[in-house]
Design an enzyme around this catalytic site. Structure first.
Site, PDB file in Angstrom:
ATOM      1  N   ASP A  81       0.822  -1.213   0.000  1.00 29.67           N
ATOM      2  CA  ASP A  81       0.000   0.000   0.000  1.00 29.67           C
ATOM      3  C   ASP A  81       0.859   1.269   0.000  1.00 29.67           C
ATOM      4  O   ASP A  81       1.885   1.327   0.673  1.00 29.67           O
ATOM      5  CB  ASP A  81      -0.862  -0.013   1.271  1.00 29.67           C
ATOM      6  CG  ASP A  81      -1.812   1.162   1.328  1.00 29.67           C
ATOM      7  OD1 ASP A  81      -2.778   1.153   0.563  1.00 29.67           O
ATOM      8  OD2 ASP A  81      -1.570   2.081   2.130  1.00 29.67           O
TER       9      ASP A  81
ATOM     10  N   GLU B  73       1.540  -0.655  -4.981  1.00 30.67           N
ATOM     11  CA  GLU B  73       0.651   0.464  -5.325  1.00 30.67           C
ATOM     12  C   GLU B  73       1.550   1.678  -5.529  1.00 30.67           C
ATOM     13  O   GLU B  73       1.902   2.376  -4.587  1.00 30.67           O
ATOM     14  CB  GLU B  73      -0.365   0.732  -4.208  1.00 30.67           C
ATOM     15  CG  GLU B  73      -1.418   1.718  -4.671  1.00 30.67           C
ATOM     16  CD  GLU B  73      -2.108   2.493  -3.546  1.00 30.67           C
ATOM     17  OE1 GLU B  73      -3.130   3.135  -3.832  1.00 30.67           O
ATOM     18  OE2 GLU B  73      -1.616   2.496  -2.409  1.00 30.67           O
TER      19      GLU B  73
HETATM   20  C1  GLC Z   1      -4.042   3.308  -0.511  1.00 31.47           C
HETATM   21  C2  GLC Z   1      -5.295   2.483  -0.365  1.00 31.47           C
HETATM   22  C3  GLC Z   1      -6.382   3.373   0.116  1.00 31.47           C
HETATM   23  C4  GLC Z   1      -5.986   3.931   1.465  1.00 31.47           C
HETATM   24  C5  GLC Z   1      -4.616   4.611   1.402  1.00 31.47           C
HETATM   25  C6  GLC Z   1      -4.051   4.823   2.768  1.00 31.47           C
HETATM   26  O1  GLC Z   1      -4.145   4.277  -1.480  1.00 31.47           O
HETATM   27  O2  GLC Z   1      -5.605   1.840  -1.574  1.00 31.47           O
HETATM   28  O3  GLC Z   1      -7.628   2.724   0.191  1.00 31.47           O
HETATM   29  O4  GLC Z   1      -6.933   4.875   1.885  1.00 31.47           O
HETATM   30  O5  GLC Z   1      -3.667   3.833   0.722  1.00 31.47           O
HETATM   31  O6  GLC Z   1      -3.640   3.612   3.327  1.00 31.47           O
END
Ligand code: GLC
Length: 554
Positions: free
Chosen positions: A215, A273
């Protein structure tokens, strides 16, 4: 734990690592299926639906955080990585789920959130109770404030969700949170932080999970001077060096994680991500000693436009080739407006302001394009990510009552951003009225977000055996992809352009994909046999109508 090999083709094609061309289905547990009737999805609900997922034809499941959490940000505020949230079940449930999924040939990916933890995590509880300057506070970013009485935040950084990135404790110190106040940022310069995350990875890898989704992967490394920077948007291309986005030191974290992943007999996959607009900066995360894959947000953000899609596809393949990483193709997830809705709007607009959500949306058009887009995604080289409910053709629920909304984007923007709840509404499985089989009929609690009555026609049971349904298209396309050798090689070539508004490419010697994004019919190329079409064809199968994709042999 053994995992059934996916197809005999895999062996025939040299058994490339599974993640290189897998189709991965994202499970947002809270909204998937509720077995115990409290209106909240749970692991028992997922277990009951594993045959559905195996039958759908996906290769792996990615679970959004399922750990103990106060759910200030849908579980991305982790209080304890070694416990399952009680609303979802127990660690034993997770272990059983992993075993049952493996027995059905489905791999498992779990989410890890290195940038922050919950303010209810034992470390933050300890930090809160400790003195300024204590070792417990060193795991986070605590600072005195500015101004005569320290009444101003230590710097001008803003939270991704809106408002300042700092919150003050009663003893006067401030702590950093690039997301919600309930998500304090970790200090990765502290060796304990790295050690703990490696232990968490092993905890789940030892339980058989096959990979992790990382993440907010660009954000854990910070400039320790915490220099002023001003309001930012982390998903844009940041100027370098940036105090907290995409700093060079962040790569060290993933090099260590890769060593952990590679220490298993079947190496575990790391999937990042990485929201970065610069393809080279993104590819740096995919070097041979770092992550295996990263989500393709350029593709997700791209409007339904042939020239722009062609540009993103070319750019993606060009950026991934030098580092030898597979491309990924993704259109929806738990953070963005569902693509049936986006594609039904002028310019495929992504925004979530009341005006954007209120803009005219042609769901029939969006659905036709979503069908065409599926066959495009599945024909491109690399792996594909599907978000739960897209196989049912679900659209964004734009008219949730404010009282039902739970996303911090909504609260921290005072409603200027309606937030992400509209893509997280519980799935319709069966029946003609809410809860549509999401919860058992005898349950007393309503689904945690209200489902639209119009989803009756989209319930999985209704679509299961219906020839023209979205679900049938997904099942047929996934089966066809699995059995098609050309789709499991990196071979990709554009053909002589059928026209600027048509995406037309070959995979291998005999597989061809043609996507008509123009507003006129396009003839099916001669001497080609139809494999699959995303919608009805014209002139007895000789014409591809607008917003339609065909797979061909020839
Ligand atoms: C990422 C996740 C999202 C979350 C953020 C903070 O972007 O996909 O859902 O709010 O991280 O952890």
């Amino acid at each position: 734990m053994t995992v059934r090999t996916r197809t005999s083709d895999e062996a025939a094609h040299g058994a490339a690592p599974w993640w290189q061309d897998a189709v991965i289905y994202q499970v947002y547990v809270r909204s998937f299926a509720d077995a115990d009737g409290d209106g909240i999805g749970d692991l028992a609900g997922v277990r009951a639906k594993l045959p559905y997922l195996a039958d759908l034809g996906v290769d792996a499941l990615w679970f959004n955080p399922w750990y103990a959490s106060p759910l200030a940000d849908g579980g991305y505020d982790v209080a304890d990585y070694r416990r399952i949230d009680p609303a979802f079940g127990t660690l034993e449930d997770a272990e059983q789920l992993i075993a049952e999924a493996h027995a059905l040939g489905l791999r498992i990916i779990v989410d890890v959130v290195p940038n922050h933890v919950s303010d209810r995590h034992a470390w933050f509880e300890e930090a809160r109770a400790s003195q300024p300057g204590s070792a417990a506070r060193e795991r986070f970013w605590f600072r005195p404030g500015r101004g005569a009485d320290g009444e101003l935040p230590p710097n001008d950084w803003t939270s991704e969700f809106g408002g300042p990135a700092w919150t003050r404790l009663p003893d006067g110190e401030w702590y950093l949170h690039l997301f919600a106040a309930e998500q304090p940022d970790l200090n990765w310069n502290n060796p304990e932080v790295a050690e703990e995350h490696e232990a968490v990875l092993r905890f789940w890898f030892d339980r058989g999970v096959d990979g992790v989704r990382i993440d907010s992967a660009t954000m854990p490394a910070k400039d320790p001077a915490l220099p002023a920077f001003g309001p930012h948007h982390t998903k844009a291309t940041p100027p370098q060096p940036h105090p907290f986005v995409d700093r060079d030191e962040v790569h060290e974290i993933y090099r260590h994680w890769r060593k952990v992943a590679d220490s298993y007999p079947e190496p575990k996959a790391l999937i990042g991500e990485v929201w970065l607009a610069d393809p080279e900066r993104l590819a740096a995360y995919l070097r041979a000693d770092e992550m295996h894959c990263a989500f393709n947000f350029d593709y997700l953000n791209c409007p339904w436009d042939a020239e722009r899609l062609r540009g993103v596809i070319d750019g993606t393949l060009a950026a991934h080739a030098p580092v030898g990483a597979p491309a990924t193709w993704v259109l929806s997830n738990h953070d963005v407006t569902r693509h049936v809705t986006r594609y039904g709007r002028a310019d495929s607009a992504m925004g979530r302001s009341p005006a954007q959500h209120g803009a005219p949306t042609d769901l029939a058009l969006g659905t036709r394009r979503a069908r065409a887009a599926l066959l495009l995604n599945l024909a491109l080289p690399g792996s594909c990510y599907l978000y739960q409910g897209e196989e049912l053709g679900l659209w964004e629920v734009t008219d949730l009552p404010d009282a039902a909304r739970q996303d911090p984007f909504f609260f921290r923007s005072a409603g200027a951003d309606l937030g992400r709840d509209g893509c997280r509404v519980p799935l319709p499985w069966s029946g003609v009225a809410p809860p549509f089989g999401f919860s058992p009929t005898e349950s007393t609690a309503a689904p945690w977000l209200p489902q639209p009555q119009a989803w009756a026609s989209l319930a999985a049971e209704v679509q299961q055996d219906a020839a023209g349904s979205m679900l049938t298209l997904y099942r047929t396309a996934l089966r066809t992809r699995r059995a098609e050798p050309a789709l499991h090689t990196p071979d990709f070539a554009w053909t002589q352009a059928t026209g600027p508004e048509v995406l037309d490419f070959r995979r291998g010697d005999s597989f061809r994909c043609l996507v008509n994004l123009s507003d006129a019919d396009v003839p099916v190329p001669q001497a080609h046999a139809l494999v699959l079409a995303s919608g009805p064809l014209g002139a007895d199968g000789a014409l591809v109508p607008p917003d339609t994709t065909v797979w061909l042999h020839g």
